[in-house]
Design a protein around this motif. Structure first.
Motif, short mmCIF file in Angstrom:
data_model
loop_
_atom_site.label_atom_id
_atom_site.label_comp_id
_atom_site.label_asym_id
_atom_site.label_seq_id
_atom_site.Cartn_x
_atom_site.Cartn_y
_atom_site.Cartn_z
N ALA A 9 44.68 38.19 15.62
CA ALA A 9 44.04 37.62 16.85
C ALA A 9 42.73 37.03 16.48
N LEU A 10 41.96 37.50 15.60
CA LEU A 10 40.68 37.13 15.17
C LEU A 10 40.88 35.64 14.67
N ARG A 11 41.86 35.46 13.76
CA ARG A 11 42.04 34.44 12.91
C ARG A 11 42.33 33.09 13.97
N GLY A 12 43.23 33.44 14.85
CA GLY A 12 43.78 32.56 15.83
C GLY A 12 42.84 32.55 17.03
N GLY A 13 41.78 33.46 17.21
CA GLY A 13 40.97 33.32 18.46
C GLY A 13 41.74 33.62 19.48
N VAL A 14 42.51 34.69 19.59
CA VAL A 14 43.55 35.01 20.73
C VAL A 14 42.60 35.73 21.79
N GLN A 15 42.33 35.39 22.82
CA GLN A 15 41.36 35.73 23.84
C GLN A 15 40.18 36.57 23.18
N VAL A 16 39.70 36.27 22.02
CA VAL A 16 38.39 36.73 21.34
C VAL A 16 37.89 35.50 20.70
N PRO A 17 36.64 35.39 20.87
CA PRO A 17 35.54 36.38 21.74
C PRO A 17 36.03 36.11 23.00
N VAL A 18 35.44 37.28 24.03
CA VAL A 18 35.71 37.14 25.07
C VAL A 18 34.52 37.86 26.09
N ASN A 19 33.95 36.83 26.77
CA ASN A 19 32.82 37.22 27.62
C ASN A 19 33.10 37.99 28.85
N ASP A 20 31.98 38.35 29.47
CA ASP A 20 32.27 38.98 30.78
C ASP A 20 32.40 37.84 32.03
N PRO A 21 33.65 38.09 32.71
CA PRO A 21 33.78 37.10 33.80
C PRO A 21 32.85 36.96 34.79
N LEU A 22 32.49 38.40 35.56
CA LEU A 22 31.58 38.23 36.64
C LEU A 22 30.41 37.45 36.56
N LEU A 23 29.67 37.17 35.27
CA LEU A 23 28.61 36.42 35.33
C LEU A 23 28.71 34.98 35.27
N LEU A 24 29.86 34.74 35.50
CA LEU A 24 30.22 33.25 35.62
C LEU A 24 30.23 32.91 36.86
N VAL A 25 30.32 33.68 37.91
CA VAL A 25 30.45 33.19 39.48
C VAL A 25 29.16 32.76 40.01
N PRO A 26 28.17 33.40 39.83
CA PRO A 26 26.72 32.82 40.59
C PRO A 26 26.52 31.42 40.19
N ALA A 27 26.95 31.17 39.09
CA ALA A 27 26.26 29.74 38.46
C ALA A 27 27.38 28.84 39.22
N MET A 28 28.60 29.20 39.20
CA MET A 28 29.57 28.36 39.68
C MET A 28 29.44 28.27 41.22
N ALA A 29 29.21 29.43 41.70
CA ALA A 29 29.00 29.43 43.16
C ALA A 29 27.69 28.49 43.59
N GLY A 30 26.66 28.12 42.70
CA GLY A 30 25.61 27.44 43.04
C GLY A 30 25.99 26.14 43.20
N VAL A 31 26.88 25.66 42.28
CA VAL A 31 26.94 24.16 42.41
C VAL A 31 28.46 23.61 43.24
N THR A 32 28.99 24.64 44.16
CA THR A 32 30.02 24.46 45.03
C THR A 32 29.93 24.94 46.14
N GLU A 33 30.70 24.64 47.21
CA GLU A 33 30.57 25.06 48.57
C GLU A 33 31.72 25.63 48.88
N HIS A 34 33.23 25.48 48.52
CA HIS A 34 34.17 25.95 49.24
C HIS A 34 34.97 26.84 48.18
N LEU A 35 34.92 26.24 46.83
CA LEU A 35 35.78 26.98 45.77
C LEU A 35 35.78 28.43 45.89
N GLY A 36 36.92 29.37 45.76
CA GLY A 36 36.60 30.76 45.50
C GLY A 36 36.96 30.99 44.34
N PHE A 37 36.51 32.45 44.03
CA PHE A 37 36.49 33.00 42.69
C PHE A 37 37.07 34.19 42.72
N GLY A 38 38.17 34.42 41.97
CA GLY A 38 38.79 35.59 41.72
C GLY A 38 38.65 36.11 40.29
#
Lengths: 453, 453
Positions: A73-102
């Protein structure tokens, strides 16, 4: 008039999500996932394409089942490194008006009280555009690092999930009355105390006597996503989920899943329009069939089979390293792996898969089909899949970022619009209202509205 | 050449932070804290003023000590509603290039494994501009909702904190070698597995055998903030904190705190330039003294004494409702309240405070001084406070948003720059490098660099 086809995008806060090895493709920018502009660019692209939402997967562990360790998994980068997903939402919400985030969040890993606040915060900041993909976790490696000897059993996880949701519903739906916040500058009353209620939850797993910390957000409860394919997962989805994500290699498999979801949802007393079903797919759209096929062939040359087997082993809990690559996969009754294996074997009796074939298949696009061609050809295929399966739309993964989704937005969406099979504009309002057209809140008959405090 | 004066801004993901009642002021926009643009506007303002960072406080409970219940806090909006602070950072990072972000997170409320990932994610997304204000929590109401019968004892909390930091340091500093990520498209190696290390932590409170999930972020360990004023808190800060926030009403009190911090830090083997000290202050800057005094008088008329007593009671754990408002406050040895009460009583023997005076004092600007006047007059006062106390800068709170901080940026900063007491531009690099000029990483002799795995 035919039903519109809905698009959702499927990603992860990692360079390699569903296409192991494709991070090496020279045009793939996914290794820039650590950067904020990678995500804000993606959000703008999806909003241009009128996507319902970006669905962000997550794991909190390493794929260490294959060969008994994390090396592949490490050699092939299989879903690693993997960062926190919640923290992406505020920045993306700031540049969009309609897109949803699950956002995927595993409820076995955090207490519901702070989690309720996180989601309410996101719903406020995004002006009601947040969804939560409810998962219970499947990697033992994640459980171990959280101080648990191993993952809870599958059914135990869902029992815990039921109580977890009760706590959340009480906090989100019942703790604050609609008119609790007065903001009365004259009298000096910010809140009317008698309209904020401690939830008094005393359950088997959680004690939460107090009130929610946030005032009601636009949707209160975020739109609820679920992707479980097990019997217990389906029962859970039938009661709670508003958007269900399924995956399978053929229309036959998907049709069976989709019918199962709708029947279970009806049996749980919910109306036919209360659940939307999205099927995972990878679309390779180009100016013509030949160019698209050439791209597909080029992509295939980048698939990393070892990495794909690490992924498959993690999903199923079965170490595929010991198996003959040309042996047929047999159906195995296994909690975590049921969905993955079922997709290859018992659920589709029309064919059998060798280990190698399965790895090659999930090597491009994960567990869903790859549809290839010109915009017109792919549109034909999507219409056929929609008609044959009864799903509401597609959860689009990618092999190469941003090419695959950008071709969908620039080439395919206009073609579907010309056919009257795709929206021409976003509806106004919250994500829930955009999806169901029935307002911002969970429907009255939903379990979340029926809790009492 | 005199030392530059550093500014930091102090806020909370709530409408009412340190100035109870001031949310009612007609120009105060703070009730818009649920909106993303409230925060992105603030971030842009602070970056224009070359502030080091925005420091975001947090509580995860209600102030329910006063009058034995939450009513006064709710009525007055005393730090309630209060949203999650971490989720503000990505959006603000997206609209700034240099501003740092110090986020409060209480380590008694989440397991270190997911928290390590959250902070690494923020450090990646902000390109190395994240700080963490380490707190151990002080409200019983928060503890109860997390399933604990009550808050841990004060010293117990710090013992837990020590182990919590050990786990974090191992994950952040030791789990991934600098050269672990290869991204070698030729060989297909994303990561060199032998350069990623499971931390094997088996402690009294936490079992974390595995590896960190994120690749090294620009700073690895976020800049460490601490605001504890208790003996145990100071010992903790002496070993770990890089930026220490203190508060007190007079230069004498602040000087004693600052000297204590520097002595303890030296005793812990750290160099004199390794800790920056900021003193809390509210600055009311206007075109002239008269206008500034008029604004101060106007602000005072909005102070909500009941709400201020709710705040004071929550900080100290003592219900001030039963006390005669004109009685003198006596020094009380009390864990949580030590800082607040000490600031009013024993630490400053030059005066005594009645309950009412204390409430009025914290009613504007919390526990620090209010400095009032023209830019030139406030600059004089700041220079005097800096010279008398030996602190490095000020942690600026506000009574009315955005007026107070915007006057600092537009009027006071240029005045300090003319005097050669304020930076003219940001230094390049990460927050840590901007603050200390010694690179992105914790110094070699810091406890975080010395952990072994």
């Amino acid at each position: 008039m035919p039903r519109p086809i809905r698009f959702n995008a499927f990603s992860m806060n990692a360079a390699s999500h569903q296409s192991p090895g494709l991070w090496r493709h020279p045009r793939n920018t996914s290794v820039a996932f650590n950067r904020l502009d990678y995500w804000t660019d993606l959000a703008r692209l999806l909003e241009r394409g009128l996507f319902d939402a970006l669905f962000i997967a997550d794991v909190m562990g390493i794929y260490d089942v294959y060969q008994g360790g994390p090396e592949a998994a490490l050699r092939g980068g299989v879903q690693v490194p993997v960062n926190d997903p919640l923290l992406l939402v505020p920045a993306m919400a700031g540049v969009t008006e309609h897109l949803g985030f699950g956002v995927t969040f595993s409820l076995t890993y955090e207490h519901p009280y702070p989690f309720a606040r996180r989601m309410s915060t996101l719903d406020h900041l995004s002006n009601g555009r947040v969804g939560w993909n409810i998962v219970t976790g499947y990697l033992d490696s994640a459980a171990r690092n959280l101080g648990l000897a191993r993952q809870l059993g599958h059914d135990q996880r869902y029992d815990l999930a039921d109580e977890y949701l009760q706590v959340l519903y009480k906090l989100w739906e019942k703790s604050w009355d609609d008119d609790a916040v007065l903001l009365d500058r004259e009298s000096g009353r910010y809140i009317e105390p008698s309209r904020v209620h401690p939830i008094g939850h005393h359950g088997e797993h959680f004690q939460v006597p107090g009130m929610h910390l946030c005032q009601p957000s636009p949707q209160r409860t975020p739109v609820l996503f679920q992707a479980g394919a097990s019997a217990r997962g389906q029962a859970f989805a039938a009661e709670h989920a508003e958007c269900v994500f399924i995956s399978g290699p053929t229309p036959t498999v998907l049709r069976r899943y989709a019918e199962g979801v709708r029947q279970a949802s009806a049996a749980a007393g919910r109306g036919p329009g209360e659940v939307l079903i999205y099927a995972q797919a990878l679309l390779i759209v180009a100016d013509g069939q030949e160019q698209a096929q050439a791209r597909f062939a080029e992509y295939r040359s980048y698939v990393d089979l070892d990495a794909a087997l690490a992924l498959l082993s993690g999903w199923t809990g079965i170490d595929f390293a010991g198996l003959d690559p040309d042996a047929l996969i047999e159906y195995v009754e296994n909690d975590a792996g049921r969905a993955a294996l079922a997709a290859f074997t018992a659920a589709d009796p029309s064919r059998q898969w060798t280990v190698r074939e399965a790895a090659e298949f999930i090597g491009l696009g994960g567990r869903g089909p790859v549809l290839i061609g010109s915009a017109s050809e792919v549109a034909d295929q999507l219409e056929r899949w929609i008609d044959q399966t009864g799903v509401d739309g597609f959860n689009l993964t990618y092999a190469v970022q941003p090419d695959d989704l950008s071709n969908v937005v620039e080439l395919l969406v206009p073609e579907l619009q010309r056919r009257g099979r795709y929206p021409l504009t976003y509806a106004e309002g919250t994500l829930r209202h955009k999806l169901f057209g029935q307002g911002d809140r969970l429907p009255e008959q939903h379990a979340g509205r029926k809790v009492r405090i």
